[in-house]
Scaffold this active site. Structure first.
Site, PDB file in Angstrom:
ATOM      1  CE  LYS A  92     -26.906  10.146 -18.838  1.00 16.38           C
ATOM      2  NZ  LYS A  92     -25.671   9.924 -18.109  1.00 16.38           N
TER       3      LYS A  92
HETATM    4  C1  LIG Z   1     -25.156   8.502 -18.409  1.00 17.66           C
HETATM    5  C2  LIG Z   1     -23.699   8.228 -18.296  1.00 17.66           C
HETATM    6  C3  LIG Z   1     -23.033   7.417 -19.230  1.00 17.66           C
HETATM    7  C4  LIG Z   1     -23.704   6.761 -20.418  1.00 17.66           C
HETATM    8  O1  LIG Z   1     -24.830   6.084 -20.115  1.00 17.66           O
HETATM    9  P1  LIG Z   1     -25.752   5.350 -21.217  1.00 17.66           P
HETATM   10  O2  LIG Z   1     -26.848   4.823 -20.382  1.00 17.66           O
HETATM   11  O3  LIG Z   1     -24.922   4.285 -21.846  1.00 17.66           O
HETATM   12  O4  LIG Z   1     -26.192   6.351 -22.217  1.00 17.66           O
HETATM   13  C5  LIG Z   1     -21.664   7.265 -19.094  1.00 17.66           C
HETATM   14  N1  LIG Z   1     -20.989   7.840 -18.089  1.00 17.66           N
HETATM   15  C6  LIG Z   1     -21.588   8.619 -17.180  1.00 17.66           C
HETATM   16  C7  LIG Z   1     -20.761   9.251 -16.110  1.00 17.66           C
HETATM   17  C8  LIG Z   1     -22.966   8.820 -17.232  1.00 17.66           C
HETATM   18  O5  LIG Z   1     -23.576   9.570 -16.302  1.00 17.66           O
END
Ligand SMILES: *Cc1c(COP(=O)(O)O)cnc(C)c1O
Length: 394
Positions: free
Chosen positions: A193
């Site tokens: 991210k």
């Molecule tokens: C990264 C992401 C999440 C959350 O992911 P985690 O691995 O639980 O932190 C949720 N929705 C979207 C669209 C994502 O890209």
């Protein structure tokens, strides 16, 4: 890790493999984590509140609750707006599977609507039309960091939980920072991210009561100011450690640079890929809307073998992957809810043609050029073989 922030050792230079994503971590992050380790206070310590206050200020929200993942944050946010047994949650089938799974955790039904072909976000008119007496929430996803049409969704009067897990640094169509509208918005900090805590997430909200409930439910339903062992509601262990929060604070301090570096790579890509015929690039910002750059996803021309393209890029040392597979077509969703191909044609078409290509802040111009060149070569080969197939079949 340390070398990653130093110029001169640009990763992937030359002919080495180019990964899809790569976190930027340096001495600040190492120092911050070490301090927590040496303090002996690894969880439920002072870094959590500090990270929350700084993050809330950063996105213009009144409150923030740090949690163990973006998924955990979405789950608690849905509970906080009242989603429970038998309810419906309207959401996008073009997303990471977590945004639909969280409704199922509460025995609610994810109701998909098709997406807008330009922004790839859920079609706000279709979402409004899908509202029923059972609708407990709308869960828009700011896909690939581009803001969904929240203003339209707000006019439905249905509670909203924003999946902003890809949208840190973005702004809505009125130019206001994503996360600042008052209803719960969830960000995530997995290593790919915009900023990372290893694993982690955060829920921002304008309402103190929502923060209180989430703070309690992330910690086994413990009431504030009560003894450790008294719990007045059902909760979970969705806590984020002080180690992770310290990492988050260090990443926040350099977030402006990280975001600017991503935007720079995106503009290099736009230039380098713009000449490849038939390739659809991420939509450009319209009006005051601003994308928070997270991934770089391109749509291949119709008829190109997507999986083969991914394999051939891999052979050239360039990571790529289909992104996103449509959620309603995943076997669990087909089997549990009876979803099938043909129900959301825009999502299915986009999903069939989309691939994510390498994208991270330290990407060098030469690496962008290598990706663009390889993709152009694979596609011109593909269209060549299509033409020869067509010629043969005549
Ligand atoms: C990264 C992401 C999440 C959350 O992911 P985690 O691995 O639980 O932190 C949720 N929705 C979207 C669209 C994502 O890209």
């Amino acid at each position: 890790m340390r070398g990653q922030t130093h110029p001169g050792v640009a990763p992937g230079a030359g002919n080495g493999p180019i990964p899809l994503a790569r976190p930027v971590l340096g001495e600040r992050e190492e120092q911050a984590v070490l301090e927590v380790l040496r303090s002996g206070h690894l969880s439920l310590g002072p870094r959590v509140g500090e990270f929350e206050r700084r993050f809330a200020a950063r996105v213009g929200a009144a409150h923030a609750s740090a949690v163990s993942s973006g998924t955990a944050g979405l789950h608690l946010a849905l509970r906080a707006v009242g989603v429970s047994d038998g309810a419906e949650v309207i959401t996008s089938p073009f997303s990471f599977v977590a945004s639909a799974n969280v409704a199922i955790y509460e025995r609610a039904r994810p109701v998909f609507v098709d997406i807008d072909p330009l922004t790839l976000n859920l079609d706000a008119e279709a979402a409004a039309a899908a509202v029923s007496s059972r609708t407990a929430a709308i869960l828009p996803v700011h896909v690939f960091g581009y803001p969904a049409d929240i203003e339209r969704l707000e006019r439905t009067g249905v509670p909203i939980v924003e999946d902003a897990c890809e949208a840190l640094g973005g702004a809505y169509s009125d130019g206001v920072t994503i996360g600042s509208r008052g209803h719960p918005a969830v960000f995530a900090f997995y290593a790919n991210k915009q900023m990372t805590t290893g694993e982690g997430g955060i829920v921002v909200t304008g309402e103190g009561a929502v923060k209180e409930r989430i703070d309690s439910e992330r910690n086994q339903g413990r009431a504030p100011n009560m003894d450790w062992l008294d719990h007045d509601r059902l909760g979970f262990n969705y806590r984020l450690s002080d180690i992770a929060c310290a990492l988050g604070i260090a990443q926040l301090e350099r977030l402006d640079q990280l975001l600017a570096a991503r935007a720079r790579v995106a503009s290099l890509y736009r230039e380098a890929l713009g000449t490849i015929p038939g390739l659809t690039l991420p939509c450009e910002d319209a009006g005051l809307a601003r994308r928070g750059w997270f991934v770089y996803v391109v749509q291949l021309p119709s008829g190109v073998d997507r999986d083969r393209t991914v394999t051939e890029l891999g052979a050239a040392g360039i990571a790529a992957k289909p992104y996103f597979p449509a959620i309603h077509l995943m076997s669990y969703y087909r089997e549990t809810f009876g979803y099938r191909r043909g129900q959301f044609p825009v999502c299915e078409d986009v999903s069939d043609r989309s691939i994510a290509i390498p994208f991270y802040p330290q990407m060098a111009e030469g690496e962008v050029a290598r990706v663009a060149q390889a993709l152009g070569a694979v596609l011109s080969q593909a269209s060549g073989s299509q033409i020869s197939l067509a010629a043969r079949s005549r």
